[in-house]
Design an enzyme around this catalytic site. Structure first.
Site, PDB file in Angstrom:
ATOM      1  N   SER A  55       0.799  -1.236   0.000  1.00 50.70           N
ATOM      2  CA  SER A  55       0.000   0.000   0.000  1.00 50.70           C
ATOM      3  C   SER A  55       0.824   1.275   0.000  1.00 50.70           C
ATOM      4  O   SER A  55       0.251   2.365  -0.109  1.00 50.70           O
ATOM      5  CB  SER A  55      -0.955   0.013   1.195  1.00 50.70           C
ATOM      6  OG  SER A  55      -2.078  -0.813   0.940  1.00 50.70           O
ATOM      7  N   LYS A  58       0.043   3.684  -2.779  1.00 48.36           N
ATOM      8  CA  LYS A  58      -0.974   4.730  -2.739  1.00 48.36           C
ATOM      9  C   LYS A  58      -0.373   6.118  -2.544  1.00 48.36           C
ATOM     10  O   LYS A  58      -1.035   7.126  -2.808  1.00 48.36           O
ATOM     11  CB  LYS A  58      -1.988   4.430  -1.638  1.00 48.36           C
ATOM     12  CG  LYS A  58      -2.800   3.161  -1.880  1.00 48.36           C
ATOM     13  CD  LYS A  58      -3.854   2.981  -0.808  1.00 48.36           C
ATOM     14  CE  LYS A  58      -4.698   1.747  -1.054  1.00 48.36           C
ATOM     15  NZ  LYS A  58      -4.033   0.498  -0.615  1.00 48.36           N
ATOM     16  N   SER A 115      -6.459   3.207   4.080  1.00 49.31           N
ATOM     17  CA  SER A 115      -5.800   2.552   2.945  1.00 49.31           C
ATOM     18  C   SER A 115      -6.835   1.894   2.035  1.00 49.31           C
ATOM     19  O   SER A 115      -6.673   0.752   1.588  1.00 49.31           O
ATOM     20  CB  SER A 115      -4.771   1.522   3.419  1.00 49.31           C
ATOM     21  OG  SER A 115      -3.838   1.233   2.397  1.00 49.31           O
ATOM     22  N   LYS A 217       2.739   6.529   5.627  1.00 50.02           N
ATOM     23  CA  LYS A 217       1.959   5.422   5.070  1.00 50.02           C
ATOM     24  C   LYS A 217       2.545   4.075   5.466  1.00 50.02           C
ATOM     25  O   LYS A 217       3.760   3.898   5.488  1.00 50.02           O
ATOM     26  CB  LYS A 217       1.932   5.525   3.536  1.00 50.02           C
ATOM     27  CG  LYS A 217       0.932   4.587   2.860  1.00 50.02           C
ATOM     28  CD  LYS A 217      -0.478   5.098   3.013  1.00 50.02           C
ATOM     29  CE  LYS A 217      -1.510   4.095   2.484  1.00 50.02           C
ATOM     30  NZ  LYS A 217      -1.681   2.915   3.387  1.00 50.02           N
TER      31      LYS A 217
END
Length: 291
Positions: A55, A58, A115, A217
């Protein structure tokens, strides 16, 4: 050559390519810490080994969304439609149903905190028309930013053997987000958000336990292991750190906390620096990185 033979050959070549890409990356432990202002590399271990971003992908989806906001292709209150493709993306998602709409702000906040895979795909389809087309733009932008070893194949980070990156490249992306979109970057400090009556708490536990951490993140798949990109500020010094390929979230977070302890201390020194005159976010080169 017959059409059937041609199709079989093309399939075989495609499979061989994907298998080759898969063998190039593994959930290997890697770390990287850079001074966000000077570009000095403060810690590096296996920083140029290919790994799967999960992720962390992203971050680039959001970079391109912020870019579109600034040039007028998107607006915060603009409605994005959840396609059947977006709705199918498990496990983390808003799950509002195919054909329903969310605002860009809702999509961005759900990506930062939850997420949300469906929100990432909705942004990609709005800007690129399809996940595949948007992934090409993602890869092109990555290379423009100096992320020379990164290839994106989707906007969410869901498993794809050809989607690869490095700890150094993820640090470059983190610094680029901070540098190019300073106001939007503040969203990464969100610890939770409300969506249509529901409250969600974020996955980034370092923001709860380490003073000075303000994003950005986390990521995990079976193939990638536990990843995190972290921004932290202490005594006027801001660093961006990356940890990839750890076996558990707690090990990942403990390792990042240890790296921050060592690199944010007054006595910490750089192991390398960028080329004189280069901007933070450009490709960084090592001399003798620590292990």
């Amino acid at each position: 050559m017959t059409k059937t033979t041609s199709r079989l050959l093309a399939t075989a070549l495609s499979s061989a390519f994907l298998m080759g890409a898969f063998t190039l990356a593994e959930a290997g432990q890697a770390s990287f810490v850079v001074d966000a202002q000077s570009g000095q590399v403060l810690e590096a271990s296996n920083q140029d080994e290919l790994n799967y971003p999960a992720s962390l992908t992203k971050m680039m989806t959001l970079y391109l969304a912020f870019e579109a906001l600034h040039d007028g292709r998107l607006a915060w209150d603009q409605k994005l439609t959840m396609s059947e493709n977006a709705e199918s993306k498990e496990p983390f998602k808003l799950a509002i149903g195919a054909g329903r709409k969310v605002t860009l702000r809702e999509a961005v906040e759900s990506i930062v905190v939850l997420s949300a895979n469906d929100a990432a795909v909705a942004i990609a389809e709005q800007l690129g028309g399809s996940e595949q087309a948007f992934a090409t733009v993602m890869t092109d932008k990555a290379h423009q930013l100096g992320m020379k070893d990164t290839v994106f194949r989707n906007p969410s980070g869901l498993p794809d053997p050809a989607q690869v990156t490095t700890a150094r490249d993820m640090a470059t992306l983190g610094v680029s987000l901070m540098r190019d979109f300073p106001e939007e970057f503040k969203l990464f400090s969100m610890r939770g958000f409300q969506f249509r009556g529901m409250k969600f708490r974020g996955h980034n536990n370092l923001m709860y336990r380490y003073d000075g951490v303000d994003g950005i993140k986390t990521g995990y798949t079976d193939a990638s292991g536990y990843n995190v990109v972290t921004s932290a500020l202490k005594d006027g010094r801001r660093v961006v750190g990356v940890v990839m390929g750890e076996k558990t979230a707690s090990i990942r977070d403990d390792k990042m906390a240890s790296l921050l302890d060592s690199t944010l201390s007054p006595s910490s020194t750089a192991t390398a620096s960028t080329t004189p005159g280069s901007q933070p976010g450009a490709t960084m080169t090592d001399s003798q990185p620590t292990k």
